[in-house]
Every structure is written in C-alpha cells, then in structure tokens.
Design a protein around this motif. Sequence first.
Motif, PDB file in Angstrom:
ATOM      1  N   GLN A 231      86.825  17.380  23.809  1.00 38.03           N
ATOM      2  CA  GLN A 231      84.881  17.808  23.297  1.00 38.03           C
ATOM      3  C   GLN A 231      84.287  18.035  24.840  1.00 38.03           C
ATOM      4  O   GLN A 231      83.760  19.004  24.691  1.00 38.03           O
ATOM      5  N   ALA A 235      82.434  21.933  25.173  1.00 34.71           N
ATOM      6  CA  ALA A 235      81.234  21.814  24.944  1.00 34.71           C
ATOM      7  C   ALA A 235      79.929  22.763  26.568  1.00 34.71           C
ATOM      8  O   ALA A 235      79.228  23.447  26.803  1.00 34.71           O
ATOM      9  N   PHE A 271      82.930  22.490  16.370  1.00 30.80           N
ATOM     10  CA  PHE A 271      81.442  21.360  17.581  1.00 30.80           C
ATOM     11  C   PHE A 271      81.339  22.253  18.483  1.00 30.80           C
ATOM     12  O   PHE A 271      80.234  21.760  19.195  1.00 30.80           O
ATOM     13  N   ARG A 272      81.928  23.398  18.775  1.00 32.75           N
ATOM     14  CA  ARG A 272      81.372  24.146  20.013  1.00 32.75           C
ATOM     15  C   ARG A 272      80.130  24.459  20.141  1.00 32.75           C
ATOM     16  O   ARG A 272      79.187  24.503  20.067  1.00 32.75           O
ATOM     17  N   GLN A 274      78.085  23.703  18.186  1.00 31.97           N
ATOM     18  CA  GLN A 274      76.605  22.440  17.782  1.00 31.97           C
ATOM     19  C   GLN A 274      76.216  22.154  19.210  1.00 31.97           C
ATOM     20  O   GLN A 274      75.489  21.697  19.640  1.00 31.97           O
ATOM     21  N   GLN A 275      77.713  22.178  20.066  1.00 30.79           N
ATOM     22  CA  GLN A 275      76.384  21.600  21.166  1.00 30.79           C
ATOM     23  C   GLN A 275      76.714  22.490  22.374  1.00 30.79           C
ATOM     24  O   GLN A 275      76.728  22.244  23.547  1.00 30.79           O
TER      25      GLN A 275
END
Length: 281
Positions: A231, A235, A271-272, A274-275
């Motif tokens: 994670q 990010a 996820f990338r 989003q972050q």
Amino acid sequence: MTPTASWSHYASPRHAMRRFLISCHGAGEQAGLQPPFRQRALPTRGLVYISEGRGTYEEYEPRGLQVPVEGPAVIWLTPGVRHGYGSDARGWSEHWVLFEGEPFAAFETTGLGGRHRPVQKLLRPVEDADAIFRELCVAVAAVGARAEIAASVATQRLLLAILDAADPAEGPAAGATIVDLVTRGATRTLSVAERAAAVGLTARELGDAVRSATGLTVNDLVIEVRIAQAQSLLAETRLDVGQIAAQVGYDDAAYFSRLFRRRTGAAPSAFRRQQARSRFD
C-alpha cells in the motif's frame, strides 16, 4: 473495582494542530458493565486503557481475530479497522483517547500502537492516569488553541506513562520482539519453520508467540505486513504492480493482485488512484 465518574468529551482540532502536534479528538472514562462496541471503525487512532477487569478485543474481516484483554492493558485502535471490544460480565475500568498526528511516529518506534499488536499487556498500572484524565476532561471540553495544546500535552504525557508501564521485553529497549523480527523478514520467501529457526524457536513456539501478541497466524502476519508495504509503495512510488509484488515477496503479480484485492477490497491500481491521484496523475 475502583469507582470512576463516567464522562466523555469530543473535539475537532484545527488542521495546524493535527499536522504539527498529537491532536486529541476525544477522551473519556467509564467503569462497570458497559454495552460493548461492535463493528465500529474510527477515522482517527485511539487507545483504551483498561486499568482493572477482563474482556475481549476483536476485529472482523479480513482478519477475524479475538484477543483476550486483562488489565492493566492498552487496546490500540487503528483508523479504518472494523473492531469491537467489551468487558466480561463483571465489567471493567476504562479510560480512552482518540488522537492523530505525525508526531505519534516517535512513539511507534518504541513499540507503542503497533497495527499487528492491538492489545498490549502492561507490567503495572499507568502512573498518574487519573490526574492526566482530569486534565483531558477540562481541556477537551474547552474551546480554542490553548485548550487544544493542553489536550495534546496531556495525551503525550499519557503515551509516555504507558511506555513506562509497558513490558521492556516487548519493546526495542530490550531488543526487537519476535513479532518485530518476523515483520522485518516478512518479504523473504521462507516457510514458518525457517522463520522460526531464524529467531531461535520451533515452529510451534513461534506460532504461539505470534498468536498471543497479535491474534494472527505467522502466515497471516506476513501477509498483513506485505500488504501494508505494498500500500505504501502504491501510494508513494511510480513502480508498476509487478515490481511492487516482487519487492514485497510475490513472484506472481496476478496472485499478488488477487490477494491485495481480497485483503483491502480494492485492486492495486484502484488503490493507487484513490491514494495518489494528486501526486501522480
């Protein structure tokens, strides 16, 4: 059980406080038999100091763990983690604080607040806990910068007092814990037996130690650490998914992606986005 006046106050510290100090977003204390929490997730960090009594802490999907709590002990609450906790039928005495802030990283280096050890047994009760919470009661109920600073100072005093009451054998002062050692080697491709041998234990001893500290199996702890590292890499870097998978210990990028989605609820690419959208898009 020592009688405790029940109270709770909440606050919304300004952004500067949250950025530069450990900011206090709420505090309170209760004693006796209270309704348990179920399926709760917090936007901030939290700690629950249990001075007397017994109960249980639990987390739901994906970990599905239950950890016994016996005072004196601290329950560490991680933002976004769905959890619950409560006493047994006899009740307990609890003090709690909600907080956040980058300076907490300094306390994490001492072993406090670890994501993989949500319940920390203490060697003795926290010194001056009642006095600190009297200060918090006044500071959190007030308004303004001075009150926010006072609440921050009291929260840091509490963290330091918890550190003083903690078992030195569980922190860096006496060397890395077994969990720390497993965590540091999590990206290496090793069997449980090989990980145990690396820390001088049998596979069963290692499994018992990890489960006692975290509620997880050794393999689940390794996966948790790998996913957390992935994670951060998603990010904070431009590495592609295959490179990140390899860095955290997976040769098969497709398998890593499936595992990541199962554990976090989002594909690595999602996820990338989003972050890190503001930094990399």
